[in-house]
Write an enzyme that holds these catalytic residues in place. Structure first.
Site, PDB file in Angstrom:
ATOM      1  N   ASP A 137      -5.186  -3.669  -2.051  1.00 44.74           N
ATOM      2  CA  ASP A 137      -6.652  -3.643  -2.210  1.00 44.74           C
ATOM      3  C   ASP A 137      -7.051  -4.020  -3.630  1.00 44.74           C
ATOM      4  OD1 ASP A 137      -5.438  -1.278  -3.029  1.00 44.74           O
ATOM      5  OD2 ASP A 137      -7.040   0.036  -2.324  1.00 44.74           O
ATOM      6  N   ASP A 195      -2.363 -12.773   5.291  1.00 46.89           N
ATOM      7  CA  ASP A 195      -3.363 -13.493   6.084  1.00 46.89           C
ATOM      8  C   ASP A 195      -4.743 -13.313   5.455  1.00 46.89           C
ATOM      9  OD1 ASP A 195      -4.554 -14.858   8.311  1.00 46.89           O
ATOM     10  OD2 ASP A 195      -5.196 -12.888   9.044  1.00 46.89           O
ATOM     11  N   ASP A 207      -7.060 -16.215   2.885  1.00 42.86           N
ATOM     12  CA  ASP A 207      -8.417 -16.744   3.132  1.00 42.86           C
ATOM     13  C   ASP A 207      -9.294 -16.496   1.906  1.00 42.86           C
ATOM     14  OD1 ASP A 207      -7.790 -17.490   5.762  1.00 42.86           O
ATOM     15  OD2 ASP A 207      -9.734 -16.819   6.523  1.00 42.86           O
ATOM     16  N   LYS A 254       0.883  -1.171   0.000  1.00 43.41           N
ATOM     17  CA  LYS A 254       0.000   0.000   0.000  1.00 43.41           C
ATOM     18  C   LYS A 254       0.912   1.209   0.000  1.00 43.41           C
ATOM     19  CE  LYS A 254      -3.878   0.889   0.671  1.00 43.41           C
ATOM     20  NZ  LYS A 254      -4.855   1.414  -0.347  1.00 43.41           N
TER      21      LYS A 254
HETATM   22  C1  IPM Z   1      -3.611 -18.105   9.915  1.00 45.55           C
HETATM   23  C2  IPM Z   1      -4.453 -17.781  11.100  1.00 45.55           C
HETATM   24  C3  IPM Z   1      -3.569 -17.224  12.201  1.00 45.55           C
HETATM   25  C4  IPM Z   1      -2.974 -15.935  11.682  1.00 45.55           C
HETATM   26  C5  IPM Z   1      -4.224 -17.013  13.571  1.00 45.55           C
HETATM   27  C6  IPM Z   1      -4.814 -18.277  14.108  1.00 45.55           C
HETATM   28  C7  IPM Z   1      -3.270 -16.396  14.550  1.00 45.55           C
HETATM   29  O1  IPM Z   1      -5.478 -16.916  10.750  1.00 45.55           O
HETATM   30  O2  IPM Z   1      -2.697 -18.921  10.040  1.00 45.55           O
HETATM   31  O3  IPM Z   1      -3.865 -17.555   8.847  1.00 45.55           O
HETATM   32  O4  IPM Z   1      -3.614 -14.871  11.758  1.00 45.55           O
HETATM   33  O5  IPM Z   1      -1.860 -15.981  11.204  1.00 45.55           O
HETATM   34 MG    MG Z   2      -5.607 -16.526   8.673  1.00 49.48          MG
END
Ligand code: IPM
Ligand code: MG
Length: 369
Positions: A223, A247, A251, A191
């Site tokens: 973003d 992180d 996801d 960013k």
């Molecule tokens: C991940 C998880 C962890 C993180 C948590 C559980 C601390 O979300 O491994 O992605 O944020 O790194």
């Molecule tokens: Mg995570």
């Protein structure tokens, strides 16, 4: 080969899914003549309940005496008090930091068999195969000051995003090295329009890039990347990003393939030797699914063990140089999917989902035949 594996199941579905990974590793050991030894210890909320610490010294000693760590998941509503002194998540964070595992590799693969479960239109999923390299021991997660206080004007809290050029350089380098062996394209996220740390990140990435003229380096605002991962995921090959960006985006990336329950990860402090040999000495690397402890389905044998099983394949590949064995696990997962066997997360709702153990048994069965 002898391999000592620290198995830290942790909380929620963690122990259920790592048990299936161990089952599959055992089958591999029998089939290919390896001796895998497992040592277990508490971590996360379970460890807090037993010892008051999320990573007890005994567990850390087990880890330090092992060749690799197979990690489950930590956390749950029981330990979610926002002002608690210790948190289950401290366990995994201390492990990553303590072992110096600065690069977290999160491959994002779309299984053709699961295209129907993806929230993304199928035509956008063609040729999607990328890997996120998430910086894991710095950035917003570890920067100081990190605290919360209260004064006459009310409550305040601070987290800090700090990076040294060394920290950026080494993780960006892992990105370049991976890209060099793949489709030779590296997206570096930042960013830089807002943050000083991002401007340094971009500068260092550009400098490291000079050593990799064969790899195309593309800087992208984080973003924008969040949008591109959904709208045109096939443009990515390797992505490198700061801890928190990585992180969040991993996801997001994980669900485009249909389920968070499918994707493994490896946390490493260097890439394995290219000659396929096993690296000796040094601290162990850690392998874990990217999903969390899923307390809502814990103890019901509903969790998908594939992410953990695929993490054990990464363990064999990265920490032991056992590429054939890793391939065998990945192939078995693929076959089980092709035959239509599904846990709840990837079942279309009409078919009867299999249990965690049933899927583990099937994959173990396939690798041993
Ligand atoms: C991940 C998880 C962890 C993180 C948590 C559980 C601390 O979300 O491994 O992605 O944020 O790194
Ligand atoms: Mg995570």
């Amino acid at each position: 080969m002898d391999l000592r594996i620290a198995v830290l199941g942790g909380d929620g579905i963690g122990p259920e899914v790592t048990a299936e990974a161990v089952k599959v590793l055992d089958a591999i050991g029998r089939r290919y003549g390896h001796e895998f030894t497992y040592i277990t210890g508490p971590v996360g909320g379970t460890a807090i309940d037993m010892t008051g610490s999320a990573l007890p010294a005994d567990t850390m000693n087990i880890v330090l005496g092992s060749d690799a760590v197979l990690f489950g998941a930590v956390g749950g509503p029981k330990w979610d008090d926002p002002v608690a002194k210790v948190r289950p998540e401290d366990g995994i964070l201390a492990l990553r930091k303590g072992l110096g595992l600065y690069a977290n590799l999160r491959p994002c693969k779309v299984y053709e068999q699961l295209i129907d479960t993806s929230p993304i239109r199928p035509e956008r999923l063609v040729d999607v195969d990328f890997i996120i390299v998430r910086e894991l021991t710095g950035g917003l997660y570890f920067g100081k000051p990190k605290r919360r206080w209260e004064n006459s004007r009310g409550r305040r809290a601070v987290d800090t995003l700090a990076y040294s050029e060394k920290e950026i350089e080494r993780v960006v380098r892992i990105g370049f090295e991976l890209a060099r062996d793949r489709r030779k394209r590296l997206h570096s996220l930042d960013k830089m329009n807002v943050m000083e740390s991002s401007r340094l990140w971009r500068e260092v990435a550009t400098e490291v890039g000079i050593e990799y003229p064969d790899v195309e380096l593309i800087h992208m605002l984080a973003d924008n990347a969040a949008m591109q991962i959904i709208t045109q995921p096939s443009i990515f090959d390797v992505i490198v990003a700061e801890n928190m960006f990585g992180d969040i985006l991993s996801d997001e990336a994980a669900v485009i393939g249909g389920s968070l329950g499918m994707l493994p990860s490896a946390s490493i402090s260097s890439l394995p030797p290219k000659n396929g040999r096993r690296r000796r000495g040094g601290k162990p690397a850690l392998y874990e699914p990217i999903h969390g402890s899923a307390p809502d389905i814990a103890g019901k044998s509903l969790a998908n063990p594939m992410a953990s099983i695929l993490s054990s394949a990464m363990l064999l590949r990265f920490s032991a140089g056992l590429n054939t064995e890793a391939d065998a696990i990945e192939k078995a997962v693929d076959s089980v999917l092709s035959e239509g066997y599904r846990t709840l997360d990837i079942s279309s709702g009409t078919d009867r989902p299999l249990t965690t153990t049933q899927v583990g048994d099937m994959i173990a069965g396939l690798v041993s035949s």
